[in-house]
Design an enzyme around this catalytic site. Structure first.
Site, PDB file in Angstrom:
ATOM      1  N   SER A  39     -92.557 -42.001 -13.976  1.00  0.00           N
ATOM      2  CA  SER A  39     -92.203 -41.373 -12.699  1.00  0.00           C
ATOM      3  C   SER A  39     -91.035 -42.069 -12.018  1.00  0.00           C
ATOM      4  O   SER A  39     -90.580 -41.626 -10.968  1.00  0.00           O
ATOM      5  CB  SER A  39     -93.408 -41.370 -11.755  1.00  0.00           C
ATOM      6  OG  SER A  39     -93.833 -42.703 -11.468  1.00  0.00           O
ATOM      7  N   THR A 170     -85.416  -4.098  17.778  1.00  0.00           N
ATOM      8  CA  THR A 170     -86.738  -4.083  17.149  1.00  0.00           C
ATOM      9  C   THR A 170     -86.640  -3.125  15.975  1.00  0.00           C
ATOM     10  O   THR A 170     -85.939  -2.098  16.055  1.00  0.00           O
ATOM     11  CB  THR A 170     -87.844  -3.606  18.118  1.00  0.00           C
ATOM     12  OG1 THR A 170     -87.578  -2.256  18.512  1.00  0.00           O
ATOM     13  CG2 THR A 170     -87.899  -4.480  19.363  1.00  0.00           C
ATOM     14  N   HIS A 171     -87.310  -3.441  14.874  1.00  0.00           N
ATOM     15  CA  HIS A 171     -87.228  -2.645  13.646  1.00  0.00           C
ATOM     16  C   HIS A 171     -85.774  -2.487  13.182  1.00  0.00           C
ATOM     17  O   HIS A 171     -85.429  -1.517  12.510  1.00  0.00           O
ATOM     18  CB  HIS A 171     -87.850  -1.260  13.851  1.00  0.00           C
ATOM     19  CG  HIS A 171     -89.232  -1.292  14.403  1.00  0.00           C
ATOM     20  ND1 HIS A 171     -90.342  -1.544  13.633  1.00  0.00           N
ATOM     21  CD2 HIS A 171     -89.676  -1.139  15.682  1.00  0.00           C
ATOM     22  CE1 HIS A 171     -91.420  -1.525  14.402  1.00  0.00           C
ATOM     23  NE2 HIS A 171     -91.044  -1.295  15.650  1.00  0.00           N
ATOM     24  N   SER A 298     -64.572 -12.816  -3.349  1.00  0.00           N
ATOM     25  CA  SER A 298     -65.151 -12.141  -4.501  1.00  0.00           C
ATOM     26  C   SER A 298     -64.256 -12.371  -5.712  1.00  0.00           C
ATOM     27  O   SER A 298     -63.032 -12.439  -5.590  1.00  0.00           O
ATOM     28  CB  SER A 298     -65.263 -10.641  -4.218  1.00  0.00           C
ATOM     29  OG  SER A 298     -65.471  -9.911  -5.410  1.00  0.00           O
ATOM     30  N   LYS A 304     -62.994  -9.375   0.268  1.00  0.00           N
ATOM     31  CA  LYS A 304     -64.327  -9.812   0.682  1.00  0.00           C
ATOM     32  C   LYS A 304     -64.327 -11.190   1.354  1.00  0.00           C
ATOM     33  O   LYS A 304     -63.582 -12.085   0.975  1.00  0.00           O
ATOM     34  CB  LYS A 304     -65.269  -9.870  -0.533  1.00  0.00           C
ATOM     35  CG  LYS A 304     -65.536  -8.545  -1.204  1.00  0.00           C
ATOM     36  CD  LYS A 304     -66.337  -7.597  -0.320  1.00  0.00           C
ATOM     37  CE  LYS A 304     -67.748  -8.092  -0.074  1.00  0.00           C
ATOM     38  NZ  LYS A 304     -68.561  -8.172  -1.302  1.00  0.00           N
ATOM     39  N   ASN A 306     -67.610 -13.251   1.926  1.00  0.00           N
ATOM     40  CA  ASN A 306     -69.056 -13.263   1.760  1.00  0.00           C
ATOM     41  C   ASN A 306     -69.692 -14.441   2.504  1.00  0.00           C
ATOM     42  O   ASN A 306     -69.221 -15.580   2.383  1.00  0.00           O
ATOM     43  CB  ASN A 306     -69.417 -13.350   0.278  1.00  0.00           C
ATOM     44  CG  ASN A 306     -68.920 -12.146  -0.497  1.00  0.00           C
ATOM     45  OD1 ASN A 306     -68.923 -11.032   0.015  1.00  0.00           O
ATOM     46  ND2 ASN A 306     -68.479 -12.374  -1.729  1.00  0.00           N
ATOM     47  N   GLU A 311     -76.409 -17.106   3.296  1.00  0.00           N
ATOM     48  CA  GLU A 311     -77.317 -16.529   2.303  1.00  0.00           C
ATOM     49  C   GLU A 311     -78.083 -17.615   1.556  1.00  0.00           C
ATOM     50  O   GLU A 311     -79.285 -17.459   1.268  1.00  0.00           O
ATOM     51  CB  GLU A 311     -76.520 -15.662   1.323  1.00  0.00           C
ATOM     52  CG  GLU A 311     -75.985 -14.385   1.956  1.00  0.00           C
ATOM     53  CD  GLU A 311     -75.069 -13.605   1.041  1.00  0.00           C
ATOM     54  OE1 GLU A 311     -74.774 -12.451   1.360  1.00  0.00           O
ATOM     55  OE2 GLU A 311     -74.637 -14.160   0.003  1.00  0.00           O
ATOM     56  N   TYR A 338    -108.419 -41.249  -6.641  1.00  0.00           N
ATOM     57  CA  TYR A 338    -107.063 -41.103  -7.168  1.00  0.00           C
ATOM     58  C   TYR A 338    -107.116 -40.480  -8.553  1.00  0.00           C
ATOM     59  O   TYR A 338    -107.950 -40.830  -9.385  1.00  0.00           O
ATOM     60  CB  TYR A 338    -106.344 -42.456  -7.249  1.00  0.00           C
ATOM     61  CG  TYR A 338    -104.918 -42.301  -7.744  1.00  0.00           C
ATOM     62  CD1 TYR A 338    -103.893 -41.974  -6.871  1.00  0.00           C
ATOM     63  CD2 TYR A 338    -104.613 -42.433  -9.097  1.00  0.00           C
ATOM     64  CE1 TYR A 338    -102.601 -41.784  -7.318  1.00  0.00           C
ATOM     65  CE2 TYR A 338    -103.321 -42.244  -9.562  1.00  0.00           C
ATOM     66  CZ  TYR A 338    -102.316 -41.930  -8.663  1.00  0.00           C
ATOM     67  OH  TYR A 338    -101.036 -41.731  -9.117  1.00  0.00           O
ATOM     68  N   GLN A 343     -99.239 -37.856  -9.089  1.00  0.00           N
ATOM     69  CA  GLN A 343     -97.847 -38.216  -9.381  1.00  0.00           C
ATOM     70  C   GLN A 343     -96.923 -37.020  -9.148  1.00  0.00           C
ATOM     71  O   GLN A 343     -95.746 -37.189  -8.814  1.00  0.00           O
ATOM     72  CB  GLN A 343     -97.735 -38.680 -10.835  1.00  0.00           C
ATOM     73  CG  GLN A 343     -96.323 -39.051 -11.279  1.00  0.00           C
ATOM     74  CD  GLN A 343     -96.327 -39.666 -12.671  1.00  0.00           C
ATOM     75  OE1 GLN A 343     -96.987 -40.672 -12.918  1.00  0.00           O
ATOM     76  NE2 GLN A 343     -95.613 -39.037 -13.591  1.00  0.00           N
TER      77      GLN A 343
END
Length: 478
Positions: A39, A170-171, A298, A304, A306, A311, A338, A343
């Site tokens: 680990s 709303t919506h 793009s 574009k 973006n 995102e 334990y 781990q």
């Protein structure tokens, strides 16, 4: 591990310090098993907390007579040197020694003979429980600071655009007018609840498990309260906070779940904010322009811009939520106490902390590099249908029950649509054809500044209340 052939891995295992294996075994595991069980490739991140825990434990061992003062000084000096080497990138981690604890102990013991006594009264079980608690406490402090920076960015953007009105939705349909700053302050409130949850998590994490041993404590007179004070596990009155059951102490990972749960909800809030930014930056809304540093082009379409960063902030919430689910699933069937399954908690914890902190930083920076399109906001907010509820309130003030007023205004809206007119351009006779209680003052209801000025109760989007809330948050975040 990848990149180490079987023969080299086997040699490393044969040459490894005997500290990593007890006298119970005649030979070490195979290279595949060693690679599967190690680990240190991720828990090396606990090195600072492990060193601090070892220093406090050594000081306690000297206090109860296990170490001499000379031995304590040598151990602390050796631990300090290890810390300096790790910080400088000069420490060589050895996968053959399995984890961060054995790597540090093996290196220290080769340099400081007295360090062979350091593990007295201590197990890797309570040692890792301690390290994890210390690490989470440090991470909570860092997260609280990062959330504050984001809140400040939201308040600053709201203050710079205090007069800007947008439709509230709303919506995802236009509903009623609100100040842009009011919308941004909704996220400030949201993130404040995240702070509250992290502070609450801090309280339950701030308990020292060291001294619990593997599961049943120790026959030695360990001074657990001393260690707790040394490491800062104290309440607001300076009283040491120590676990009260050794079985629970070494198996408890509730504090990790709580941290990851708080982080998951924080990630959801960041995702919702990112979604608003994605929508607002789109051509259909055009309320905001994100800085070039936070957008991409793009590969095909040259026009574009973006909103990739927003995102990704939205998308990264998925992995934080997934980490929480993984932790809960990991714990659900474990018997006391334990188990090596635990781990698997570290990579989920580390990924959550890294992801959420990086997202907080980049979203705060993105907000500071964003510009509001006031003209587009004003055009959207000028939609008279946003004030349809004000028309219903108007009738209520004239004595009409709200349900009847709601129905009447709905009929007025349908009439406007049938006539192809904006709601505010209906004539008084057209209003009165639906309900006689509409009077010649009805058109004054469509004055947007006056309409917002009527919304001044606590928490409402009226200009005076929004300025008050901005000032409150500016003072609170200063």
């Amino acid at each position: 591990m990848e990149g180490i052939d079987d023969q080299d891995a086997t040699m490393k295992r044969k040459n490894a310090s005997p500290i990593s294996r007890s006298g119970r075994f005649s030979e070490g595991p195979s290279a595949d098993v060693a690679a599967f069980t190690e680990s240190v490739s991720f828990d090396w991140r606990l090195w600072r907390q492990d060193l601090l825990g070892s220093m406090a434990h050594a000081a306690m061992l000297q206090r109860i007579g296990i170490l001499s003062k000379k031995e304590l000084r040598a151990i602390v000096k050796g631990l300090d040197q290890l810390g300096a080497e790790i910080a400088a990138g000069q420490f060589q981690w050895d996968a053959a020694l399995e984890d961060v604890h054995m790597n540090l102990e093996a290196k220290l013991t080769r340099r400081v003979p007295a360090a062979a006594k350091l593990h007295t009264g201590r197990s890797r079980n309570d040692q890792v429980a301690l390290d994890m608690r210390l690490w989470v406490l440090d991470e909570i402090h860092a997260l609280l600071k990062a959330i504050r920076h984001l809140q400040k960015a939201l308040v600053e953007l709201g203050e710079a655009n205090a007069e800007v009105i947008i439709p509230g939705y709303t919506h995802l349909q236009r509903a009623q007018p609100v100040a842009l700053a009011h919308h941004l302050l909704a996220y400030v409130e949201m993130f404040q609840r995240d702070i509250s949850r992290l502070v609450d998590c801090h309280r339950r994490t701030n308990v020292c498990p060291l001294g619990s041993g593997a599961l049943a404590g120790s026959t030695l007179p360990l001074d657990r309260e001393f260690v707790a004070r040394q490491l800062g596990f104290v309440d607001q009155r300076g009283r040491p906070q120590i676990t009260q059951n050794s079985l629970d102490a070494v198996s408890d990972r509730d504090f990790l779940v709580e941290f990851c749960a708080a982080a998951a909800l924080l990630a959801v809030h960041l995702s919702r904010l990112a979604e608003d930014l994605v929508l607002w930056a789109g051509t259909e809304f055009n309320f905001i322009r994100l800085g070039d540093a936070f957008t991409t082009g793009s590969s095909l379409m040259p026009q574009k811009r973006n909103p990739d960063v927003a995102e990704l902030a939205r998308g990264k919430s998925a992995r934080v939520i997934g980490n929480l689910v993984a932790l809960l699933t990991l714990l659900k069937g474990l018997p006391m106490t334990y188990n090596r399954d635990l781990q698997e908690d570290k990579e989920r914890l580390f990924d959550t902390a890294d992801t959420i902190r990086a997202t907080l930083r980049v979203v705060a920076a993105m907000l500071r590099d964003s510009r509001v399109n006031k003209a587009a906001c004003a055009a959207a907010a000028s939609d008279p249908q946003l004030l349809a509820t004000d028309l219903a309130d108007y009738l209520v003030r004239k004595g009409m029950p709200f349900r009847q007023a709601h129905h009447a205004v709905g009929t007025v809206v349908a009439l406007a649509e049938k006539l192809g007119k904006p709601l505010n351009q209906l004539s008084l006779p057209e209003f009165q054809s639906v309900e006689k209680r509409f009077d010649r003052d009805v058109h004054s209801l469509f004055d947007l500044p006056r309409a917002l000025a009527r919304r001044e109760m606590t928490g409402a989007p009226g200009p005076r209340e929004v300025r008050r809330q901005l000032a409150r948050w500016r003072k609170r975040l200063s």
